[in-house]
Design an enzyme around this catalytic site. Sequence first.
Site, PDB file in Angstrom:
ATOM      1  N   ALA A  23      -1.457  -5.584   7.636  1.00  0.00           N
ATOM      2  CA  ALA A  23      -0.182  -4.871   7.755  1.00  0.00           C
ATOM      3  C   ALA A  23      -0.237  -3.545   7.006  1.00  0.00           C
ATOM      4  O   ALA A  23      -0.647  -3.487   5.854  1.00  0.00           O
ATOM      5  CB  ALA A  23       0.950  -5.736   7.207  1.00  0.00           C
ATOM      6  N   HIS A  64       0.829  -1.208   0.000  1.00  0.00           N
ATOM      7  CA  HIS A  64       0.000   0.000   0.000  1.00  0.00           C
ATOM      8  C   HIS A  64       0.865   1.261   0.000  1.00  0.00           C
ATOM      9  O   HIS A  64       1.795   1.392   0.793  1.00  0.00           O
ATOM     10  CB  HIS A  64      -0.902  -0.012   1.237  1.00  0.00           C
ATOM     11  N   VAL A  81       2.035  -1.792   5.681  1.00  0.00           N
ATOM     12  CA  VAL A  81       2.873  -1.702   4.483  1.00  0.00           C
ATOM     13  C   VAL A  81       2.460  -2.714   3.418  1.00  0.00           C
ATOM     14  O   VAL A  81       3.053  -2.756   2.343  1.00  0.00           O
ATOM     15  CB  VAL A  81       4.375  -1.911   4.801  1.00  0.00           C
ATOM     16  N   GLU A  82       1.464  -3.536   3.713  1.00  0.00           N
ATOM     17  CA  GLU A  82       1.014  -4.502   2.713  1.00  0.00           C
ATOM     18  C   GLU A  82      -0.403  -4.122   2.252  1.00  0.00           C
ATOM     19  O   GLU A  82      -0.567  -3.168   1.521  1.00  0.00           O
ATOM     20  CB  GLU A  82       1.136  -5.919   3.266  1.00  0.00           C
ATOM     21  N   MET A  83      -1.422  -4.803   2.725  1.00  0.00           N
ATOM     22  CA  MET A  83      -2.765  -4.491   2.228  1.00  0.00           C
ATOM     23  C   MET A  83      -3.433  -3.350   2.986  1.00  0.00           C
ATOM     24  O   MET A  83      -4.434  -2.801   2.526  1.00  0.00           O
ATOM     25  CB  MET A  83      -3.642  -5.733   2.278  1.00  0.00           C
TER      26      MET A  83
END
Lengths: 350, 350
Positions: A133, A93, A135-137
């Site tokens: 997370a 993201h 920094v992920e989804m």
Amino acid sequence: MSPSRIASALLLALCPLVGHADDTLHATATTLFKPIPERGEDALARTVTPAEIELGHMLFFEPRLSRSHVISCNTCHNVGTGGADNVPASIGHGWQRGPRNSPTVFNAVLNIAQFWDGRAQDLMEQAKGPIAASVEMNNTPERVVATLRSMPAYVEAFAAAYPDDPDPVSFDNVARALEAFEATLVTPNAPFDRYLAGETDALDAREREGLRLFVDAGCAACHNGVNLGGMAYFPFGVVQRPGAEVLPEGDKGRFVVTQTASDEYVFRAAPLRNVALTAPYFHSGEVWELEEAVAIMGSSQLGRELDAGEVGAIAAFLRTLTGEQPRIEHPLLPPSTAATPRPDHGVAEH
Amino acid sequence: MSPSRIASALLLALCPLVGHADDTLHATATTLFKPIPERGEDALARTVTPAEIELGHMLFFEPRLSRSHVISCNTCHNVGTGGADNVPASIGHGWQRGPRNSPTVFNAVLNIAQFWDGRAQDLMEQAKGPIAASVEMNNTPERVVATLRSMPAYVEAFAAAYPDDPDPVSFDNVARALEAFEATLVTPNAPFDRYLAGETDALDAREREGLRLFVDAGCAACHNGVNLGGMAYFPFGVVQRPGAEVLPEGDKGRFVVTQTASDEYVFRAAPLRNVALTAPYFHSGEVWELEEAVAIMGSSQLGRELDAGEVGAIAAFLRTLTGEQPRIEHPLLPPSTAATPRPDHGVAEH
């Protein structure tokens, strides 16, 4: 006795047998390693149904599990590229870079635990991590459930997958269905599996030499079992610590999970199935060549400077771990409705 | 005579026939509209081979066409979600937001030209755009060719697809193969196609009423032919300009292509096939509800405030344009080699 100690003891017990004739090598291999099963879902402690697997299949490709509606599980665990994303660390993201290299989802059901530090005990627990997370989804369980409840086809699919659950559309069931689908993603019948099954010429002379070295030099002390790794935890740099580009100082590995000093820079031994498809290597994802990774392991873990011939033979052996890749149809996903939360591409904290 | 004038003339000629009995409606519909063919590739001016389609299939899912190795054609033209990405404007390299909503790739081969402003004459020309666009894949033709040449499986696949080409791995052939695959992505047998074929009860009474309104009110003046649009260019806001959130002032549409003053805010009429799957709507992607989009079109293009019943009936008709979605297997992609350019996530100008 811990799995790692069992493995070490096993290896020591076998040492006198190792490195001789091909039949001895084969006998050793069948003791240390196991073939990939045809059905990964049988490795789960529960029974899964086709309805559950199909729901997980949809969710695995579902970009609306992410806040942005752009990132799906398959973005970083691409079923077309060895179940990984082949970049040093995943881009999530807001184009944020994740902290570690994405491990392959293929055969992951056969690992003792998930993530590089084993912080998730199984795929169900693992699945929840990247969804939430930042920094992920960058999503939340509440938003995921609201999203899925907004689409009648998903409500039906959850009810079909979990008919005894009075509240089937739940974050737990999202993770449960993802686990069911991911468990099916196994890669049987690699040349090495055919070798284990008795087809000894499935490996040529150089590949067998690589296997012999893999066992003799000590690689198999950590990289054993069905996945040639993935079953126990070991310090990275047990003999000689690699440079900071390969082993960044800030990532202390399993220490963060256990808060035990001896777990600093300890990681789960990487499972080596399909390793030829999953560059770049190590948790930092900074090594692109399989030969270089083998050489680093030799010096850092075994205190042994493998020569080019040895490195090449071991790499040739490792390339026999590429199995039949799953053929997955891209699922059709239901359209959003007026009740579906809209995509949000902002990178502020939520 | 331009396609838009032909369409208008056709509609005027038919007007006396419209709005009466169901058989008259059906006769009118079969004159104004055409069913989606079973094989889209037959619409190309050339013959494509299975080898070419299969290469295009791989390339369509190939994240290494992007500089980041994260974005593929399927990221923004997702075959699981109507061939589009269902966000207002696509998110590309560096999390940059593209200028317009991604049109669906499904049935795109049947459009007269590609992009909202028709600046690409066909899918082959279109395919080159996003690969090189800085806000999308951010790559260069040279880097794409170097990437594909670095993988023996791609070199073989290009040679098989273009056996008479002495230099088969070229950027032109990347685009040519993508066109071949994308041409296969058609969605036949929608309820409306079955209606056109004579199965008149494939549309219920309300849907037929919506069709009648769609023709009588004038929607079909622009949205006609096989794709109910996609064949000619019209000013957005011909009667009443929508607000700036729907029609941003900075995007002058086809004017940028033709540099002709009368083409300011002119766009290709949106093809309406599978429109129920491809929200949000308009080139700005700022309208999420099909009913709202229909109402905006009524006031901006026809100068008519459609009432809720009319809007609902037209939307019900538009939902009958959802055809059989293509079932696409996720392709297996070859591993990178030492010669493959590495992923680059930087957002500086290249």
